[in-house]
Write an enzyme that holds these catalytic residues in place. Structure first.
Site, mmCIF file in Angstrom:
data_model
loop_
_atom_site.group_PDB
_atom_site.id
_atom_site.type_symbol
_atom_site.label_atom_id
_atom_site.label_comp_id
_atom_site.label_asym_id
_atom_site.label_seq_id
_atom_site.Cartn_x
_atom_site.Cartn_y
_atom_site.Cartn_z
ATOM 1 N N GLU A 538 36.873 43.587 46.877
ATOM 2 C CA GLU A 538 36.678 42.373 47.654
ATOM 3 C C GLU A 538 37.011 42.672 49.119
ATOM 4 O O GLU A 538 36.139 42.997 49.888
ATOM 5 C CB GLU A 538 37.521 41.229 47.094
ATOM 6 C CG GLU A 538 37.022 39.903 47.578
ATOM 7 C CD GLU A 538 37.224 38.770 46.573
ATOM 8 O OE1 GLU A 538 36.944 37.650 46.952
ATOM 9 O OE2 GLU A 538 37.658 39.000 45.436
ATOM 10 N N GLU A 805 48.722 37.211 44.648
ATOM 11 C CA GLU A 805 47.633 36.247 44.822
ATOM 12 C C GLU A 805 47.902 34.963 44.030
ATOM 13 O O GLU A 805 47.601 33.867 44.491
ATOM 14 C CB GLU A 805 46.323 36.879 44.312
ATOM 15 C CG GLU A 805 45.130 35.941 44.335
ATOM 16 C CD GLU A 805 43.839 36.645 43.952
ATOM 17 O OE1 GLU A 805 43.916 37.660 43.226
ATOM 18 O OE2 GLU A 805 42.778 36.184 44.392
HETATM 19 C C1 BGC Z 1 39.779 35.687 47.478
HETATM 20 C C2 BGC Z 1 40.539 34.618 48.161
HETATM 21 C C3 BGC Z 1 39.539 33.701 48.758
HETATM 22 C C4 BGC Z 1 38.823 33.102 47.598
HETATM 23 C C5 BGC Z 1 37.918 31.983 47.838
HETATM 24 C C6 BGC Z 1 39.041 35.082 46.378
HETATM 25 O O1 BGC Z 1 38.405 35.948 45.552
HETATM 26 O O2 BGC Z 1 40.570 36.745 47.088
HETATM 27 O O3 BGC Z 1 41.595 34.980 48.815
HETATM 28 O O4 BGC Z 1 40.001 32.802 49.665
HETATM 29 O O5 BGC Z 1 38.196 34.085 46.829
HETATM 30 O O6 BGC Z 1 38.257 31.118 46.922
#
Ligand code: BGC
Length: 998
Positions: A538, A805
């Site tokens: 990501e 997270e």
């Molecule tokens: C990310 C987040 C981001 C989100 C959106 C995720 O996969 O890691 O930090 O803001 O997607 O919902």
């Protein structure tokens, strides 16, 4: 207001006439005169010592001595030092010269500001002759203090302009074509190991590129201007140029590419020279987030221009073109997500030095590229920022050596091995271990993160990858014929090299660990752009994450230039209608395809505003106001009666909230109102009061719509969640008379959840500030110090070394959360850091005096904390506080930098007990009248260091109301009056009243 005096006043010399004759009287006169002169000299010395003020830490566009600026009116800042209290700058004079020699003679041929009567020591704009490409500028500053004494001149500083016009460039883009895919790609290996890359195609080896050139004259000065579509590492005559990693920074390459400038005067020489480079895929042509691949181009390209000025002033230019040579290199594959493979047997000795036989090298090909702006680097580069050495090595499976670096980090490994030629060593990276001690890689998703090194043999070999990075604490090494020692692996920490500005510690070691985790989260995720996670596939510039964390980040690091750069990417990603994106830079066809979520899009407004507040940077508002305004207008057009009930894209709501779902429409409307209020203020600050009035009125209308739709007459919000109240309080969406009630409902909700939060990414950053804004400090501390799930300290107690997270990334009962989304290094939930600085330690911003020109020092002790200590290197200098609470005595040591003032608020209403340096404050002329503001003693002070003490009321006069709700066996609610500190509400809802209470 500033006023300029064109000439600095010189001291006037007076001439004393000697009397003739040699009488005794004359001798006495002489003696008296000598004494007088001596006394005068001494008093002058004393006055100078007493009022000594000096100037240092000169920065231009937030950077020290930058090269390659393309800002045509750069701004300066400096910091005053003084041993006096109440020191202010009454005037300054800046001189900018085209050479150090002229500067030394005080000749500002480019600019001499004259003596300007102003207290500005930051964001002072250059006002001299137009600056041209390559212009070297040398500058210094002196200031006059509050009694009119001049400081000595500062040490000189410098900056150099970049290439401002397209015609300055003669370089051509040259291709770094890719050769065959190696038979065993890291991708295939990863698939074998059970990870799921899901994407393929980036395993192509990368060539060497080189250029031989001869210089016939002595070298006076040499500058290398270079960039790439992709990433480069450039060498000159066998030496690596600069210390940038992953240059150039990530941008939307279709909109702009940033170039770097290096002073290479000491590396070039008269005679034969060689430039050599590696070029990698990076973000441009490798994998980026969520399966994106080759988002901007299929293969990388290089663009470089070396300008060598000879001693006679003539200039040689060596540029990238078809005369460059190319040859297959040792980097077999390189990709941000996949990792890097390197075959040291394929190295060519002397590839970056003169004298190599290049007959089997081919000519490089020029590549036609669309014109796009080439902009100078305006922020700190990505660099190595530290090294970590393993704590331990284990061997959970035969030949699988697992190194524990003790800290979840971002970067790569420097490998040190000694093995026969052809030995293939593989490094795999992970944030966590499985229960059997093997590395846990499921959460990496499509980012195998595998580096491979093939030894050349013949002794100790050192290697580290160039164009990839990983998020990891554990490293698994396989392929070595014998057991490795700890020295085989060194963790090289990389990230944007943001100067650290904040330190925080307190009497609770868990909170100190939380602070460390916040800083490590920022260190790894601020990598060229503010990203979300460094380990899985990501690593995007997620806007929501960036805005919730920016206030915390701004205390911990000097993020001004990092955001100055990224906010250009944010504007570049905005579409013609005003819609921002969820991620910036936004890869082609990604990010903005499915619309933008509230709170994510609003980063385009909140971030420039925060930079303005933290650094007093008006220009960032001027630069982004059009985009900010367009966004608010877009939100209005995509609302029904000012309610954001449609077009919220793939709305993430209060992402990862705990058991409570805040209505998405409400979040959208609340953020629409908040962004509108910011735009109104930004219009006013940038001098457009008509627009300010218009947007302020729009804000009031949205607020009215919000109240009508969601708020009941008693201040309850429909289906209320903690996040609802947080936003309503923080964004000023409630009528004044309902604020206290709303804060009480918020506190009640926390208590109802046994002192736990229910917020996700969005609400969490406002929770503690919202509680404290209406004096629910006790509740704020209870939730802050909570250590059962969900809470900040839960992960700390579980051994986290970065912010997770998810609140429950790992739990003892369930183990790992869903690997589909479970990063252990995600800064967003660390957004409580702002509150730790401004409320626990008490270093607060005054929005009316941005950049900490006036500071609010208001520590609010609470919970079981007995001390806290913190410092923040603001743009005006170092601010620090240290408080200790002992036996009902509160002491506060505070430092306020010269040229700033502060309001100090001590947590006592016993004004008579307040002392400063053991003296009654009332007698100190520098400490202005005490006021009792809501039970706190308030003073106005100037710069300096102060040591306050006071008695705090622990019980007695003051009372707190604790609401006891739904007591099980009574089935009723009660309000109980208690003395502060005399009652403790426990997790399971019990109230313990201590005997000392009334
Ligand atoms: C990310 C987040 C981001 C989100 C959106 C995720 O996969 O890691 O930090 O803001 O997607 O919902």
């Amino acid at each position: 207001m500033k006023r300029t005096e064109t000439t600095e006043k010189q001291p006037t010399a007076t001439v004393d006439k000697k009397p003739t004759g040699k009488s005794r009287e004359y001798k006495v006169n002489i003696m008296v005169k000598k004494l007088l002169v001596w006394a005068l000299m001494m008093s002058a010395v004393l006055v100078n010592v007493a009022f000594a003020v000096t100037v240092g830490e000169l920065r231009c566009e937030y950077l020290r001595d930058p090269l390659g600026l393309d800002v045509v009116k750069p701004r300066f800042s400096w910091i005053l030092q003084s041993n006096q209290r109440n020191e202010v700058q009454k005037a300054y004079r800046v001189i900018v010269a085209s050479s150090p020699g002229l500067l030394a003679k005080d000749q500002g041929d480019l600019w001499d500001s004259g003596k300007v009567l102003s207290d500005e020591s930051a964001q002072v704009e250059y006002g001299g002759r137009s600056l041209t490409s390559r212009q070297s500028c040398w500058w210094k500053v002196r200031v006059w203090n509050r009694v009119g004494h001049a400081s000595p001149w500062s040490d000189p500083a410098r900056w150099e302009m970049g290439l401002l016009k397209p015609e300055d460039w003669q370089a051509k883009w040259i291709d770094a074509p890719l050769t065959a895919v190696p038979p065993e790609s890291s991708h295939e290996v990863a698939a074998k190991e059970g990870s799921t890359p899901g994407i393929s195609g980036s395993n192509q080896s990368l060539p060497y590129l080189r250029k031989d050139f001869t210089l016939s004259k002595g070298v006076a000065k040499a500058r290398l201007y270079v960039t790439a579509l992709g990433l480069y590492e450039i060498h000159l005559n066998g030496q690596r140029v600069g210390d940038h990693i992953f240059a150039p920074d990530w941008t939307d390459y279709n909109k702009r590419v940033r170039y770097q400038v290096y002073d290479v005067t000491s590396l070039v020489k008269s005679g034969d020279n060689t430039l050599g480079t590696f070029v990698g895929n990076g973000w441009y042509s490798g994998h980026i987030g969520n399966g994106g691949f080759q988002a901007w181009g299929k293969k990388p390209a290089l663009f470089a221009q070396l300008e060598v000025t000879a001693l006679d002033g003539s200039v040689d230019r060596i540029v990238t073109d078809a005369s460059w040579k190319i040859h297959a290199g040792p980097i077999l594959s390189s990709d941000m997500m996949m990792g890097e493979s390197y075959d040291a047997q394929k190295e060519i000795t002397g590839w970056d030095q003169p004298g190599l036989d290049t007959r089997d090298w081919s000519n490089a090909s020029e590549r036609a590229e669309a014109d796009r702006p080439l902009d100078g680097q305006i922020d700190q580069p990505v660099r190595k920022t530290g090294e970590l050495h393993p704590n331990s090595i284990s061997e959970p499976k035969p030949g699988h050596w697992t190194f524990d670096l003790g800290q979840n980090m971002v970067g790569f490994v420097r490998l040190k091995v000694s093995a026969p030629a052809g030995t293939k060593i593989q490094l795999r990276h992970a944030e966590m271990l499985n229960t059997d001690g093997t590395i846990y890689t499921a959460n990496l998703r499509g980012a195998p993160s595998i580096d491979t090194y093939i030894c050349k043999g013949g002794g100790v070999e050192l290697w580290q990858p160039r164009f990839t990075f990983h998020g990891f604490r554990y490293v698994e090494l396989t392929g070595l014929p014998q057991a490795p020692g700890k020295e085989a692996v060194t963790g090289i920490v990389v990230g944007t090299d943001i100067p650290r500005t904040g330190q925080f510690s307190c009497s609770n070691p868990d909170i100190n660990k939380l602070q460390s985790n916040i800083q490590w989260g920022m260190r790894g995720n601020y990598l060229s752009v503010p990203t979300d996670c460094p380990q899985r596939d990501e690593r995007m510039g997620w806007m929501g994450d960036a805005q919730v964390f920016i206030r915390t980040a701004a205390f911990n690091g000097d993020i001004a230039s990092f955001f100055t750069k990224w906010l250009v990417d944010v504007d570049d990603a905005q579409n013609a209608y005003g819609e921002f994106t969820n991620v910036s830079p936004s890869p082609v066809g990604k990010g903005n395809g499915d619309g933008v979520a509230p709170a994510w899009g609003d980063a385009g407004v909140i971030c420039p505003w925060t930079i303005y507040l933290m650094y007093g940077d008006k220009r960032i508002l001027e630069q982004h106001l059009a985009a900010m305004t367009r966004w608010v207008d877009w939100c209005r057009e995509h609302s029904t009666n000012l309610i954001r009930d449609h077009d919220r894209g793939h709305d993430y709501g209060d992402w990862l909230s705990q058991g409570e779902n805040t209505q998405k429409e409400l979040i959208g409307t609340a953020f629409f109102a908040y962004s509108t209020s910011i735009v109104a203020k930004a219009c006013h600050i940038t001098g457009n009061d008509a627009a300010a009035g218009k947007y302020q009125q729009l804000f009031e209308q949205i607020k009215a719509a919000f109240n009508q739709r969601y708020v009941q007459a008693d201040g309850h919000i429909q289906n209320a969640t903690q996040t609802d109240y947080c936003m309503a309080l923080k964004f000023n969406l409630l009528p004044d008379d309902l604020r206290v009630k709303a804060a009480q409902y918020l506190a009640d909700d926390v208590v109802d959840h046994k002192n736990h939060l229910t917020t996700g990414f969005i609400g969490v950053s406002y929770l503690l500030p919202a509680l404290c804004s209406e004096d629910q400090v006790d509740t704020a501390y209870r939730v802050f110090l909570q250590d059962t799930f969900p809470s900040w300290l839960f992960s700390v107690k579980k051994g986290a070394t970065t912010i997770w997270e998810r609140w429950d990334g790992w739990t003892p009962n369930r183990g790992f959360q869903n690997p589909g989304m479970n990063s252990f290094n995600h800064y967003s939930l660390g957004s409580c850091g702002e509150w730790m600085f401004d409320t626990v330690a008490g270093i607060g911003l005054d929005p009316d005096h941005p950049g900490f020109k006036h500071i609010i020092i208001r520590p609010r002790p609470g919970g079981n904390l007995t001390s806290a200590e913190c410092s923040y290197a603001s743009i005006h200098g170092l601010i620090s506080t240290k408080w200790i609470l002992k036996n009902g005595n509160f002491s506060l040591n505070v430092t306020i930098p010269p040229n700033t003032t502060a309001t100090i608020e001590l947590p006592t209403e016993n004004l008579a007990s307040v002392e400063e340096r053991a003296g009654k404050v009332a007698t100190d002329p520098g400490i202005h009248p005490a006021e009792n503001v809501k039970g706190n003693a308030q003073y106005e002070i100037g710069s300096g260091t102060y040591n306050f003490t006071c008695k705090v009321v622990l019980n007695g006069a003051q009372t707190n109301t604790i609401s006891l709700k739904n007591i099980p066996y009574l089935g009723k609610s009660y309000d109980v009056q208690t003395a502060p500190g005399s009652a403790v509400l426990t997790d399971d809802g019990k109230v313990v009243l201590e005997a000392k209470g009334k």
